[in-house]
Motif scaffolding. Structure first.
Motif, PDB file in Angstrom:
ATOM      1  N   MET A   1       8.769   0.225 -31.610  1.00 15.51           N
ATOM      2  CA  MET A   1       8.809  -0.303 -32.979  1.00 15.51           C
ATOM      3  C   MET A   1       7.459  -0.897 -33.351  1.00 15.51           C
ATOM      4  N   GLY A   2       7.066  -0.694 -34.581  1.00 18.76           N
ATOM      5  CA  GLY A   2       5.829  -1.271 -35.074  1.00 18.76           C
ATOM      6  C   GLY A   2       6.098  -2.493 -35.946  1.00 18.76           C
ATOM      7  N   VAL A   3       5.029  -3.064 -36.437  1.00 19.06           N
ATOM      8  CA  VAL A   3       5.153  -4.242 -37.301  1.00 19.06           C
ATOM      9  C   VAL A   3       4.120  -4.133 -38.405  1.00 19.06           C
ATOM     10  N   ARG A   4       4.526  -4.536 -39.598  1.00 18.92           N
ATOM     11  CA  ARG A   4       3.623  -4.619 -40.744  1.00 18.92           C
ATOM     12  C   ARG A   4       3.488  -6.083 -41.135  1.00 18.92           C
ATOM     13  N   LEU A   5       2.263  -6.478 -41.472  1.00 18.56           N
ATOM     14  CA  LEU A   5       1.987  -7.856 -41.844  1.00 18.56           C
ATOM     15  C   LEU A   5       1.297  -7.874 -43.201  1.00 18.56           C
ATOM     16  N   ARG A   6       1.784  -8.718 -44.092  1.00 21.32           N
ATOM     17  CA  ARG A   6       1.144  -8.919 -45.391  1.00 21.32           C
ATOM     18  C   ARG A   6       0.632 -10.349 -45.429  1.00 21.32           C
ATOM     19  N   VAL A   7      -0.693 -10.497 -45.500  1.00 19.12           N
ATOM     20  CA  VAL A   7      -1.347 -11.803 -45.389  1.00 19.12           C
ATOM     21  C   VAL A   7      -1.848 -12.233 -46.755  1.00 19.12           C
ATOM     22  N   ARG A   8      -1.567 -13.493 -47.105  1.00 13.21           N
ATOM     23  CA  ARG A   8      -2.085 -14.105 -48.334  1.00 13.21           C
ATOM     24  C   ARG A   8      -2.780 -15.421 -47.981  1.00 13.21           C
ATOM     25  N   SER A   9      -3.809 -15.751 -48.758  1.00 18.66           N
ATOM     26  CA  SER A   9      -4.588 -16.965 -48.507  1.00 18.66           C
ATOM     27  C   SER A   9      -4.270 -18.025 -49.546  1.00 18.66           C
ATOM     28  N   SER A  10      -4.082 -19.270 -49.068  1.00 14.10           N
ATOM     29  CA  SER A  10      -3.895 -20.408 -49.977  1.00 14.10           C
ATOM     30  C   SER A  10      -5.212 -21.109 -50.277  1.00 14.10           C
ATOM     31  N   TRP A  11      -6.315 -20.620 -49.686  1.00 14.36           N
ATOM     32  CA  TRP A  11      -7.620 -21.241 -49.894  1.00 14.36           C
ATOM     33  C   TRP A  11      -8.357 -20.639 -51.081  1.00 14.36           C
ATOM     34  N   THR A  12      -7.778 -19.677 -51.751  1.00 12.20           N
ATOM     35  CA  THR A  12      -8.452 -18.969 -52.830  1.00 12.20           C
ATOM     36  C   THR A  12      -8.841 -19.919 -53.947  1.00 12.20           C
ATOM     37  N   GLN A  13     -10.073 -19.789 -54.434  1.00  8.28           N
ATOM     38  CA  GLN A  13     -10.557 -20.634 -55.516  1.00  8.28           C
ATOM     39  C   GLN A  13     -10.043 -20.155 -56.872  1.00  8.28           C
ATOM     40  N   GLY A  14      -9.845 -18.847 -57.022  1.00 10.05           N
ATOM     41  CA  GLY A  14      -9.383 -18.302 -58.294  1.00 10.05           C
ATOM     42  C   GLY A  14      -7.886 -18.447 -58.457  1.00 10.05           C
ATOM     43  N   ALA A  15      -7.374 -17.874 -59.540  1.00  9.19           N
ATOM     44  CA  ALA A  15      -5.949 -18.012 -59.855  1.00  9.19           C
ATOM     45  C   ALA A  15      -5.090 -17.096 -59.001  1.00  9.19           C
ATOM     46  N   GLU A  16      -5.647 -15.947 -58.604  1.00 10.15           N
ATOM     47  CA  GLU A  16      -4.838 -14.965 -57.899  1.00 10.15           C
ATOM     48  C   GLU A  16      -5.172 -14.978 -56.418  1.00 10.15           C
ATOM     49  N   SER A  17      -4.148 -15.063 -55.567  1.00 10.31           N
ATOM     50  CA  SER A  17      -4.367 -15.077 -54.139  1.00 10.31           C
ATOM     51  C   SER A  17      -4.635 -13.661 -53.639  1.00 10.31           C
ATOM     52  N   PRO A  18      -5.693 -13.469 -52.794  1.00 11.24           N
ATOM     53  CA  PRO A  18      -5.953 -12.130 -52.263  1.00 11.24           C
ATOM     54  C   PRO A  18      -4.900 -11.754 -51.235  1.00 11.24           C
ATOM     55  N   GLU A  19      -4.797 -10.485 -50.973  1.00 12.11           N
ATOM     56  CA  GLU A  19      -3.797  -9.985 -50.038  1.00 12.11           C
ATOM     57  C   GLU A  19      -4.449  -8.986 -49.096  1.00 12.11           C
ATOM     58  N   ALA A  20      -4.062  -9.045 -47.826  1.00  7.86           N
ATOM     59  CA  ALA A  20      -4.524  -8.087 -46.823  1.00  7.86           C
ATOM     60  C   ALA A  20      -3.301  -7.567 -46.085  1.00  7.86           C
ATOM     61  N   ARG A  21      -3.270  -6.261 -45.836  1.00  7.83           N
ATOM     62  CA  ARG A  21      -2.123  -5.638 -45.172  1.00  7.83           C
ATOM     63  C   ARG A  21      -2.563  -5.009 -43.857  1.00  7.83           C
ATOM     64  N   TYR A  22      -1.743  -5.208 -42.837  1.00  4.51           N
ATOM     65  CA  TYR A  22      -2.029  -4.701 -41.495  1.00  4.51           C
ATOM     66  C   TYR A  22      -0.810  -3.939 -40.983  1.00  4.51           C
ATOM     67  N   GLU A  23      -1.075  -2.950 -40.125  1.00  2.64           N
ATOM     68  CA  GLU A  23      -0.002  -2.215 -39.444  1.00  2.64           C
ATOM     69  C   GLU A  23      -0.390  -2.070 -37.975  1.00  2.64           C
ATOM     70  N   PHE A  24       0.568  -2.367 -37.081  1.00  2.48           N
ATOM     71  CA  PHE A  24       0.299  -2.283 -35.640  1.00  2.48           C
ATOM     72  C   PHE A  24       1.486  -1.636 -34.934  1.00  2.48           C
ATOM     73  N   ASP A  25       1.161  -0.844 -33.894  1.00  4.30           N
ATOM     74  CA  ASP A  25       2.216  -0.276 -33.058  1.00  4.30           C
ATOM     75  C   ASP A  25       1.976  -0.612 -31.583  1.00  4.30           C
ATOM     76  N   GLN A  26       1.159  -1.648 -31.328  1.00  2.12           N
ATOM     77  CA  GLN A  26       0.860  -2.066 -29.960  1.00  2.12           C
ATOM     78  C   GLN A  26       1.804  -3.180 -29.544  1.00  2.12           C
ATOM     79  N   SER A  27       1.789  -3.508 -28.246  1.00  4.41           N
ATOM     80  CA  SER A  27       2.736  -4.496 -27.715  1.00  4.41           C
ATOM     81  C   SER A  27       2.278  -5.932 -27.935  1.00  4.41           C
ATOM     82  N   ARG A  28       0.992  -6.148 -28.215  1.00  8.80           N
ATOM     83  CA  ARG A  28       0.471  -7.509 -28.389  1.00  8.80           C
ATOM     84  C   ARG A  28      -0.526  -7.515 -29.533  1.00  8.80           C
TER      85      ARG A  28
END
Length: 328
Positions: A1-28
């Motif tokens: 089984m793999g895992v998908r991660l959607r990351v958002r930052s609360s440190w953003t200076q602007g109004a909209e928080s940036p987003e980064a998406r990751y996908e992994f199929d490794q054990s760690r």
């Protein structure tokens, strides 16, 4: 089984928080601030190796690796070094970043180059580029008639055209360059150069390529023209990585937007009678209760009766008193 991660930052200076998406199929999966982490979070509130995801078949667990500022799952602080099982949709909070977890098969696992580009994407937003604190990436010509000229790359997603034609975003007066020689594409995963079928090809750091990711200080050859790619986010990220771990109170994550409720039902309109009563009917309905009411009976006759009876009682009392005196 793999895992998908959607990351958002609360440190953003602007109004909209940036987003980064990751996908992994490794054990760690390593989450931290250091270079080489699978998920690199660029802030001093994040420890060098902050936490790890451990994937064993359908089971996924999160372990805090003794971080300075701790790790939360769904708002609750987890104990260090103790695996915390994760479920679909769980939200992890690490140093001002929120990570939404999705379990399932992955399409394209995230590479280490992708991770670095995503970290610079998050860092650029946190440093507020609109305030001029971090310049955008750019290409600078190193030789030829246009030596010293620069082209700043527009915000992602964007693409610029390089070649001999005057219509190109960066026109190169170079006989060895094709009219539309190459494009430089910028998106949330970084910057790439693509050969557009040119006669003499494209080289990055002396190696011919059809397409390649660009890193800070990479050198491009377009025909006989040399250009250097510069991205100020790269040295800024290295500076953040070198900072010591610091106890920091991270900002609260932005609340999710409220879900739309059911549509409001309009209030029923008041019923209007088919025909309004005529003035005569309206007057009759008002006068009827007045006509049926009887005026109270006059009280004069009742008062006269009371006076007469009172006088008779007084007369009889006086007569009785005289009779008693005469008898004595």
């Amino acid at each position: 089984m793999g895992v998908r991660l959607r990351v958002r930052s609360s440190w953003t200076q602007g109004a909209e928080s940036p987003e980064a998406r990751y996908e992994f199929d490794q054990s760690r999966v390593v989450i931290g601030r250091r270079a080489g982490a699978d998920v690199q979070l660029p802030h001093v509130a994040v420890s060098s190796t902050h936490a790890t995801l451990r994937i064993d078949g359908p089971r996924v667990a999160l372990v805090d690796e003794g971080s300075t500022n701790g790790t939360r799952v769904n708002g609750a602080l987890i104990a260090a070094a103790r695996p915390k099982p994760l479920r679909e949709g769980d939200v992890v909070e690490i140093g001002g970043f929120t990570i939404e977890v999705t379990l399932g098969a992955t399409a394209a696992p995230t590479t280490i180059e992708d991770t670095r580009a995503l970290a610079m994407h998050l860092l650029r937003a946190a440093l507020d580029p609109d305030a001029g604190r971090l310049a955008p990436p750019r290409l600078t010509v190193l030789n030829g008639p246009r030596a010293g000229e620069s082209l700043e790359l527009p915000p992602a997603p964007s693409s610029v055209l390089l070649g001999r034609a005057e219509s190109c975003d960066l026109s190169l007066p170079d006989a060895d360059a094709s009219r539309e020689h190459a494009s430089v594409v910028r998106d949330h995963r970084g910057v790439r150069v693509r050969d557009l079928g040119s006669k003499n090809g494209v080289a990055v750091n002396g190696r011919a390529t059809r397409e390649a990711s660009l890193s800070d200080r990479d050198e491009l050859r377009i025909g006989a023209t040399l250009l250097v790619f510069e991205d100020p986010a790269s040295p800024a990220l290295e500076a953040v990585v070198a900072e010591p771990e610091t106890p920091v109170e991270a900002p609260a994550p932005a609340p999710p937007p409220p879900e739309p409720g059911p549509p409001l039902e309009p209030e029923p309109a008041p019923e209007i009678p088919a025909a309004l009563p005529s003035p005569e009917e309206l007057g009759a309905s008002v006068q009827t209760p007045l006509a049926s009411a009887q005026p109270p009976a006059p009280r004069a006759s009742a008062d006269l009766v009371v006076y007469v009876l009172a006088g008779a009682v007084l007369a009889l009392s006086a007569a009785g008193l005289l009779w008693l005196l005469g008898a004595g």
